[in-house]
Scaffold this motif. Structure first.
Motif, PDB file in Angstrom:
ATOM      1  N   VAL A  58     -39.346   0.390  38.518  1.00 14.89           N
ATOM      2  CA  VAL A  58     -39.941   0.038  37.227  1.00 14.89           C
ATOM      3  C   VAL A  58     -40.215  -1.457  37.169  1.00 14.89           C
ATOM      4  CG1 VAL A  58     -39.486  -0.120  34.735  1.00 14.89           C
ATOM      5  CG2 VAL A  58     -38.965   1.996  35.960  1.00 14.89           C
ATOM      6  N   VAL A  59     -39.278  -2.238  37.678  1.00 13.94           N
ATOM      7  CA  VAL A  59     -39.391  -3.697  37.650  1.00 13.94           C
ATOM      8  C   VAL A  59     -40.493  -4.187  38.578  1.00 13.94           C
ATOM      9  CG1 VAL A  59     -38.157  -5.832  38.231  1.00 13.94           C
ATOM     10  CG2 VAL A  59     -36.981  -4.023  36.958  1.00 13.94           C
ATOM     11  N   GLU A  60     -40.608  -3.568  39.732  1.00 15.62           N
ATOM     12  CA  GLU A  60     -41.484  -4.080  40.778  1.00 15.62           C
ATOM     13  C   GLU A  60     -42.910  -3.543  40.767  1.00 15.62           C
ATOM     14  OE1 GLU A  60     -39.165  -3.068  44.195  1.00 15.62           O
ATOM     15  OE2 GLU A  60     -37.607  -4.539  43.714  1.00 15.62           O
ATOM     16  N   LYS A  61     -43.135  -2.372  40.189  1.00 15.74           N
ATOM     17  CA  LYS A  61     -44.452  -1.735  40.284  1.00 15.74           C
ATOM     18  C   LYS A  61     -45.028  -1.455  38.900  1.00 15.74           C
ATOM     19  CE  LYS A  61     -43.092   0.430  44.590  1.00 15.74           C
ATOM     20  NZ  LYS A  61     -42.663   1.702  45.179  1.00 15.74           N
ATOM     21  N   ILE A  62     -46.029  -2.205  38.511  1.00 15.34           N
ATOM     22  CA  ILE A  62     -46.683  -2.058  37.208  1.00 15.34           C
ATOM     23  C   ILE A  62     -47.582  -0.820  37.201  1.00 15.34           C
ATOM     24  CG2 ILE A  62     -48.367  -3.137  35.650  1.00 15.34           C
ATOM     25  CD1 ILE A  62     -47.226  -5.840  36.562  1.00 15.34           C
ATOM     26  N   GLY A  63     -47.600  -0.143  36.056  1.00 11.59           N
ATOM     27  CA  GLY A  63     -48.506   0.977  35.857  1.00 11.59           C
ATOM     28  C   GLY A  63     -47.942   2.344  36.186  1.00 11.59           C
ATOM     29  N   GLN A  64     -46.664   2.423  36.506  1.00 12.89           N
ATOM     30  CA  GLN A  64     -46.047   3.713  36.818  1.00 12.89           C
ATOM     31  C   GLN A  64     -45.597   4.416  35.543  1.00 12.89           C
ATOM     32  OE1 GLN A  64     -43.689   4.098  40.541  1.00 12.89           O
ATOM     33  NE2 GLN A  64     -43.169   1.996  39.952  1.00 12.89           N
ATOM     34  N   PRO A  65     -45.745   5.731  35.448  1.00 14.18           N
ATOM     35  CA  PRO A  65     -45.192   6.454  34.304  1.00 14.18           C
ATOM     36  C   PRO A  65     -43.668   6.280  34.275  1.00 14.18           C
ATOM     37  CG  PRO A  65     -46.703   7.849  35.545  1.00 14.18           C
ATOM     38  CD  PRO A  65     -46.477   6.607  36.354  1.00 14.18           C
ATOM     39  N   ILE A  66     -43.134   5.986  33.089  1.00 11.88           N
ATOM     40  CA  ILE A  66     -41.695   5.730  32.966  1.00 11.88           C
ATOM     41  C   ILE A  66     -41.066   6.631  31.909  1.00 11.88           C
ATOM     42  CG2 ILE A  66     -41.815   3.350  33.778  1.00 11.88           C
ATOM     43  CD1 ILE A  66     -41.671   2.452  30.829  1.00 11.88           C
ATOM     44  N   GLN A  67     -39.739   6.746  32.003  1.00 14.49           N
ATOM     45  CA  GLN A  67     -38.958   7.514  31.047  1.00 14.49           C
ATOM     46  C   GLN A  67     -37.605   6.847  30.872  1.00 14.49           C
ATOM     47  OE1 GLN A  67     -40.002  11.592  33.053  1.00 14.49           O
ATOM     48  NE2 GLN A  67     -39.253  11.959  30.979  1.00 14.49           N
ATOM     49  N   ARG A  68     -36.952   7.152  29.741  1.00 12.77           N
ATOM     50  CA  ARG A  68     -35.569   6.728  29.530  1.00 12.77           C
ATOM     51  C   ARG A  68     -34.668   7.831  30.076  1.00 12.77           C
ATOM     52  NH1 ARG A  68     -36.747   5.605  23.314  1.00 12.77           N
ATOM     53  NH2 ARG A  68     -37.554   7.662  23.709  1.00 12.77           N
ATOM     54  N   ASP A  69     -33.625   7.446  30.748  1.00 12.18           N
ATOM     55  CA  ASP A  69     -32.652   8.410  31.262  1.00 12.18           C
ATOM     56  C   ASP A  69     -31.271   7.994  30.775  1.00 12.18           C
ATOM     57  OD1 ASP A  69     -32.017  10.679  33.234  1.00 12.18           O
ATOM     58  OD2 ASP A  69     -30.636   9.071  33.838  1.00 12.18           O
ATOM     59  N   HIS A  70     -30.592   8.908  30.104  1.00 19.81           N
ATOM     60  CA  HIS A  70     -29.222   8.617  29.688  1.00 19.81           C
ATOM     61  C   HIS A  70     -28.326   8.660  30.921  1.00 19.81           C
ATOM     62  CE1 HIS A  70     -30.512   9.150  25.525  1.00 19.81           C
ATOM     63  NE2 HIS A  70     -29.415   8.471  25.239  1.00 19.81           N
ATOM     64  N   VAL A  71     -27.620   7.582  31.169  1.00 17.24           N
ATOM     65  CA  VAL A  71     -26.749   7.482  32.328  1.00 17.24           C
ATOM     66  C   VAL A  71     -25.673   8.570  32.255  1.00 17.24           C
ATOM     67  CG1 VAL A  71     -25.154   5.980  33.586  1.00 17.24           C
ATOM     68  CG2 VAL A  71     -27.240   5.030  32.562  1.00 17.24           C
ATOM     69  N   PHE A  72     -25.119   8.787  31.069  1.00 22.06           N
ATOM     70  CA  PHE A  72     -24.185   9.880  30.816  1.00 22.06           C
ATOM     71  C   PHE A  72     -24.927  10.863  29.913  1.00 22.06           C
ATOM     72  CE2 PHE A  72     -21.622   6.229  31.782  1.00 22.06           C
ATOM     73  CZ  PHE A  72     -20.681   6.732  32.659  1.00 22.06           C
ATOM     74  N   PRO A  73     -25.057  12.118  30.320  1.00 24.28           N
ATOM     75  CA  PRO A  73     -25.852  13.080  29.547  1.00 24.28           C
ATOM     76  C   PRO A  73     -25.435  13.163  28.079  1.00 24.28           C
ATOM     77  CG  PRO A  73     -25.227  14.022  31.665  1.00 24.28           C
ATOM     78  CD  PRO A  73     -24.482  12.726  31.526  1.00 24.28           C
ATOM     79  N   ARG A  74     -26.446  13.180  27.213  1.00 26.24           N
ATOM     80  CA  ARG A  74     -26.183  13.267  25.772  1.00 26.24           C
ATOM     81  C   ARG A  74     -25.381  14.506  25.420  1.00 26.24           C
ATOM     82  NH1 ARG A  74     -31.468  13.569  23.119  1.00 26.24           N
ATOM     83  NH2 ARG A  74     -32.157  14.051  25.189  1.00 26.24           N
ATOM     84  N   ALA A  75     -25.665  15.619  26.077  1.00 31.68           N
ATOM     85  CA  ALA A  75     -24.933  16.853  25.782  1.00 31.68           C
ATOM     86  C   ALA A  75     -23.434  16.664  26.004  1.00 31.68           C
ATOM     87  CB  ALA A  75     -25.456  18.008  26.630  1.00 31.68           C
ATOM     88  N   ASP A  76     -23.062  15.943  27.064  1.00 30.94           N
ATOM     89  CA  ASP A  76     -21.648  15.680  27.329  1.00 30.94           C
ATOM     90  C   ASP A  76     -21.051  14.769  26.259  1.00 30.94           C
ATOM     91  OD1 ASP A  76     -21.998  17.169  29.625  1.00 30.94           O
ATOM     92  OD2 ASP A  76     -21.945  15.440  30.983  1.00 30.94           O
ATOM     93  N   LEU A  77     -21.816  13.771  25.833  1.00 27.43           N
ATOM     94  CA  LEU A  77     -21.332  12.857  24.798  1.00 27.43           C
ATOM     95  C   LEU A  77     -21.142  13.590  23.472  1.00 27.43           C
ATOM     96  CD1 LEU A  77     -23.568   9.768  25.637  1.00 27.43           C
ATOM     97  CD2 LEU A  77     -21.186  10.138  26.287  1.00 27.43           C
ATOM     98  N   VAL A  78     -22.052  14.484  23.154  1.00 24.85           N
ATOM     99  CA  VAL A  78     -21.933  15.266  21.917  1.00 24.85           C
ATOM    100  C   VAL A  78     -20.686  16.146  21.981  1.00 24.85           C
ATOM    101  CG1 VAL A  78     -22.984  17.109  20.533  1.00 24.85           C
ATOM    102  CG2 VAL A  78     -24.371  15.165  21.305  1.00 24.85           C
ATOM    103  N   LYS A  79     -20.422  16.777  23.118  1.00 24.09           N
ATOM    104  CA  LYS A  79     -19.210  17.607  23.271  1.00 24.09           C
ATOM    105  C   LYS A  79     -17.963  16.774  22.988  1.00 24.09           C
ATOM    106  CE  LYS A  79     -20.996  20.830  26.689  1.00 24.09           C
ATOM    107  NZ  LYS A  79     -20.963  21.210  28.111  1.00 24.09           N
ATOM    108  N   GLU A  80     -17.944  15.560  23.516  1.00 27.98           N
ATOM    109  CA  GLU A  80     -16.795  14.680  23.267  1.00 27.98           C
ATOM    110  C   GLU A  80     -16.664  14.337  21.787  1.00 27.98           C
ATOM    111  OE1 GLU A  80     -16.124  11.293  25.860  1.00 27.98           O
ATOM    112  OE2 GLU A  80     -17.422  12.259  27.351  1.00 27.98           O
ATOM    113  N   LEU A  81     -17.796  14.133  21.143  1.00 26.17           N
ATOM    114  CA  LEU A  81     -17.780  13.788  19.724  1.00 26.17           C
ATOM    115  C   LEU A  81     -17.301  14.939  18.849  1.00 26.17           C
ATOM    116  CD1 LEU A  81     -21.072  11.751  19.595  1.00 26.17           C
ATOM    117  CD2 LEU A  81     -18.815  10.901  18.901  1.00 26.17           C
ATOM    118  N   LEU A  82     -17.384  16.140  19.340  1.00 30.01           N
ATOM    119  CA  LEU A  82     -16.939  17.293  18.567  1.00 30.01           C
ATOM    120  C   LEU A  82     -15.433  17.526  18.661  1.00 30.01           C
ATOM    121  CD1 LEU A  82     -19.919  19.702  19.300  1.00 30.01           C
ATOM    122  CD2 LEU A  82     -19.413  18.490  17.153  1.00 30.01           C
TER     123      LEU A  82
END
Length: 155
Positions: free
Chosen positions: A75-99
């Motif tokens: 992402v840093v080195e190559k301009i114009g590439q399609p990008i996305q956000r990726d949760h390092v720790f899956p949100r589903a796992d974080l939600v389970k912990e919050l419950l």
């Protein structure tokens, strides 16, 4: 914090160092309390999960959204590439912990970080099962991540 439009491709700005918003700590503290309050509420389970899931996204937005602290080298080195956000720790796992009754909002907020990756890298990361989480998933996928606050590699 400035408003950011959501770029769906990498730009020259992705190569710039990360500057933590001045009010980030206060915002993250508020989000942590919000997570704990929702977690302890008597809301019906489906609604509670949706609210917790959305509140975890608030961490990403507060920390810089598509210009957050962690970005893949591609992402840093190559301009114009399609990008996305990726949760390092899956949100589903974080939600389970919050419950759980003993949830810790601050710990969840700390692990709610995202990494900006290319679309191809995101697909590569999604091939791993639940046994790979956190930065080890990026190591296994052979995706170099840079901490844009320090300029140092994460993995």
């Amino acid at each position: 914090m400035p408003e950011y439009s959501m770029p769906y491709v990498s730009t020259a700005q992705h190569g710039q160092p990360y500057q933590e918003p001045a009010d980030l700590a206060a915002k993250l503290s508020l989000i942590a309390r919000l997570l704990e309050e929702i977690s302890r509420s008597d809301l019906y389970p489906v609604g509670k999960k949706r609210m917790l899931n959305h509140a975890i996204w608030l961490v990403t937005e507060a920390a810089g959204n598509f210009y957050g602290r962690y970005r893949s080298a591609s992402v840093v080195e190559k301009i114009g590439q399609p990008i996305q956000r990726d949760h390092v720790f899956p949100r589903a796992d974080l939600v389970k912990e919050l419950l759980r009754p003993d949830c810790d909002g601050d710990a969840i907020v700390e692990r709610s970080c995202c990494c900006i990756v290319t679309k191809a890298e995101h697909q590569k990361l999604n091939r791993f099962d639940e046994s790979f989480t956190g930065w080890c998933r990026y190591r296994e996928a052979e995706i170099k991540v840079i901490d844009m606050l320090t300029g140092e590699p994460v993995n």
